[in-house]
Design an enzyme around this catalytic site. Structure first.
Site, PDB file in Angstrom:
ATOM      1  N   GLU A   1      -2.520  -8.916   4.703  1.00 45.99           N
ATOM      2  CA  GLU A   1      -3.028  -8.088   5.677  1.00 45.99           C
ATOM      3  C   GLU A   1      -4.068  -7.129   5.141  1.00 45.99           C
ATOM      4  OE1 GLU A   1      -2.092  -5.304   9.342  1.00 45.99           O
ATOM      5  OE2 GLU A   1      -0.760  -5.261   7.631  1.00 45.99           O
ATOM      6  N   ASN A   2      -3.284  -6.576   3.939  1.00 47.63           N
ATOM      7  CA  ASN A   2      -3.858  -5.412   3.213  1.00 47.63           C
ATOM      8  C   ASN A   2      -4.942  -5.976   2.255  1.00 47.63           C
ATOM      9  OD1 ASN A   2      -2.523  -2.872   3.610  1.00 47.63           O
ATOM     10  ND2 ASN A   2      -0.708  -3.945   3.188  1.00 47.63           N
TER      11      ASN A   2
ATOM     12  N   GLN B   1      -4.367  -2.946  18.846  1.00 48.53           N
ATOM     13  CA  GLN B   1      -3.765  -4.002  18.279  1.00 48.53           C
ATOM     14  C   GLN B   1      -2.237  -3.964  18.202  1.00 48.53           C
ATOM     15  OE1 GLN B   1      -6.686  -4.313  14.939  1.00 48.53           O
ATOM     16  NE2 GLN B   1      -5.901  -6.293  14.678  1.00 48.53           N
TER      17      GLN B   1
ATOM     18  N   SER C   1      -9.153   7.675  17.751  1.00 45.71           N
ATOM     19  CA  SER C   1      -9.212   6.566  18.486  1.00 45.71           C
ATOM     20  C   SER C   1      -8.243   6.156  19.182  1.00 45.71           C
ATOM     21  CB  SER C   1      -9.856   5.526  17.440  1.00 45.71           C
ATOM     22  OG  SER C   1      -9.882   4.296  18.275  1.00 45.71           O
TER      23      SER C   1
ATOM     24  N   GLU D   1       1.538  -0.588   9.470  1.00 46.18           N
ATOM     25  CA  GLU D   1       1.894   0.988   9.362  1.00 46.18           C
ATOM     26  C   GLU D   1       1.063   1.967   9.414  1.00 46.18           C
ATOM     27  OE1 GLU D   1       4.069   3.377   5.572  1.00 46.18           O
ATOM     28  OE2 GLU D   1       4.311   1.246   5.537  1.00 46.18           O
ATOM     29  N   ARG D   2      -0.257   1.659   9.236  1.00 48.70           N
ATOM     30  CA  ARG D   2      -1.482   2.541   9.299  1.00 48.70           C
ATOM     31  C   ARG D   2      -1.561   3.232  10.770  1.00 48.70           C
ATOM     32  NH1 ARG D   2      -6.954   1.592   9.907  1.00 48.70           N
ATOM     33  NH2 ARG D   2      -8.430   3.113   9.485  1.00 48.70           N
ATOM     34  N   ARG D   3      -1.345   2.094  11.647  1.00 52.22           N
ATOM     35  CA  ARG D   3      -1.386   2.294  13.243  1.00 52.22           C
ATOM     36  C   ARG D   3      -0.324   3.208  13.726  1.00 52.22           C
ATOM     37  NH1 ARG D   3      -1.794  -3.581  14.793  1.00 52.22           N
ATOM     38  NH2 ARG D   3      -2.012  -3.980  12.731  1.00 52.22           N
TER      39      ARG D   3
ATOM     40  N   ARG E   1       0.709  -1.309  -0.198  1.00 49.73           N
ATOM     41  CA  ARG E   1       0.048   0.020   0.126  1.00 49.73           C
ATOM     42  C   ARG E   1       0.762   1.255  -0.213  1.00 49.73           C
ATOM     43  NH1 ARG E   1      -4.471   1.186   4.499  1.00 49.73           N
ATOM     44  NH2 ARG E   1      -2.635   0.490   5.845  1.00 49.73           N
TER      45      ARG E   1
END
Length: 301
Positions: free
Chosen positions: A128-129, A75, A67, A95-97, A53
């Site tokens: 995952e993506n 997680q 959040s 990576e998004r987290r 991504r």
């Protein structure tokens, strides 16, 4: 001469993915589904350079950051020791987290540390993506191409490991034959993979793509436009080859999907013919030469 065995996909994807939570994060008050090994400062983490991504929605990151400010990172991220700098870690999943935690001005995040090789890291990142439906069609296709080019996996093996049909893998790989302008439209969501597939065999896909977007055409209308755009513009009659049969078209599609380049097959009246392979840049040409060289070595092995 004995051929080296090709490595199968992963050392058991179910084992690798056990810690990578694909389902939604637990509700507030629920315990984390995987216990972190440790807390790691954000500045000691680095993104995976092979992360499929490439685009992260700013709105989605801000929502996740809100959040995280309220509940923290529920997680844990999956990481492995960095190959570049001792004491640092490469993000395998999450990576998004990590990005959202930076927006939320957090100082550290929970991680699970794993010893994984490059193939396993790429497999986990793609799985995952894809299972979260976070990749656009171009990113997904590039992920499959990485698995095939870098690690020698076949379309069948990739399809089996990721729970996808072979035709799904092949159709996405064919998208990579399109010019960069059309791929940008796909990345930005201005057109769908169905629209793009209709343009693959045309002579001017970028021009047709602009017409599709401007006219907000459906996939069916795009297919009709692509057929019209492929017709010769001259009104004078010309000697044309017979229409290709279904087997020839299927062979063109299979070759195109395997090479990641546009392949056309032409049959002539005397029974001879030619195969034309189109490449976008020198990297494509190098990859084609490498594939042909490997095929030659195998044939005489």
């Amino acid at each position: 001469m004995k051929k080296p065995e090709k490595r199968g996909l992963g050392r058991g994807l179910s084992a690798l993915m056990a810690d990578v939570q694909i389902e939604p994060a637990p509700e507030a008050g629920e315990p984390p589904r995987s216990k972190p090994d440790q807390m790691v400062p954000l500045d000691l983490l680095e993104p995976n350079p092979d992360q499929p991504r490439r685009q992260f929605s700013e709105d989605a990151l801000k929502e996740l950051a809100d959040s995280i400010r309220e509940k923290g990172v529920i997680q844990p991220l999956i990481v492995r020791p960095s190959k570049k700098v001792e004491g640092r870690y490469e993000i395998v999943a999450g990576e998004r987290r990590w990005r959202a935690s930076q927006l939320a001005q957090q100082h550290e995040v929970p991680v699970i540390l794993r010893e994984l090789d490059d193939t396993e890291v790429l497999e986990i990142a793609i799985i995952e993506n894809i299972q979260r439906a976070d990749l656009n069609p171009v990113e997904e296709a590039m992920g499959y191409r990485q698995l095939m080019d870098r690690f020698g996996h076949t379309q069948d093996k990739v399809a089996e490991a990721l729970g996808k049909s072979r035709s799904h893998i092949a159709n996405l790989l064919r998208l990579l034959q399109l010019p960069e302008e059309v791929l940008d439209h796909l990345r930005e969501g201005r057109m769908t993979a169905g629209h793009a597939r209709a343009l693959i065999t045309t002579e001017n896909p970028a021009d047709l793509a602009r017409q599709v977007i401007k006219g907000q055409l459906s996939v069916r209308e795009t297919e009709k436009l692509a057929k019209q755009g492929s017709e010769p513009k001259s009104a004078k009659p010309r000697n044309r080859a017979p229409e290709k049969d279904a087997d020839t078209r299927a062979l063109e599609q299979d070759l195109s999907a395997n090479l990641g380049m546009r392949v056309t097959i032409e049959h002539w009246a005397d029974g001879s013919g030619r195969i034309v392979v189109g490449y976008k840049d020198l990297d494509d040409l190098d990859r084609l030469c490498g594939a042909l060289s490997a095929a030659t070595v195998t044939a005489f092995d």
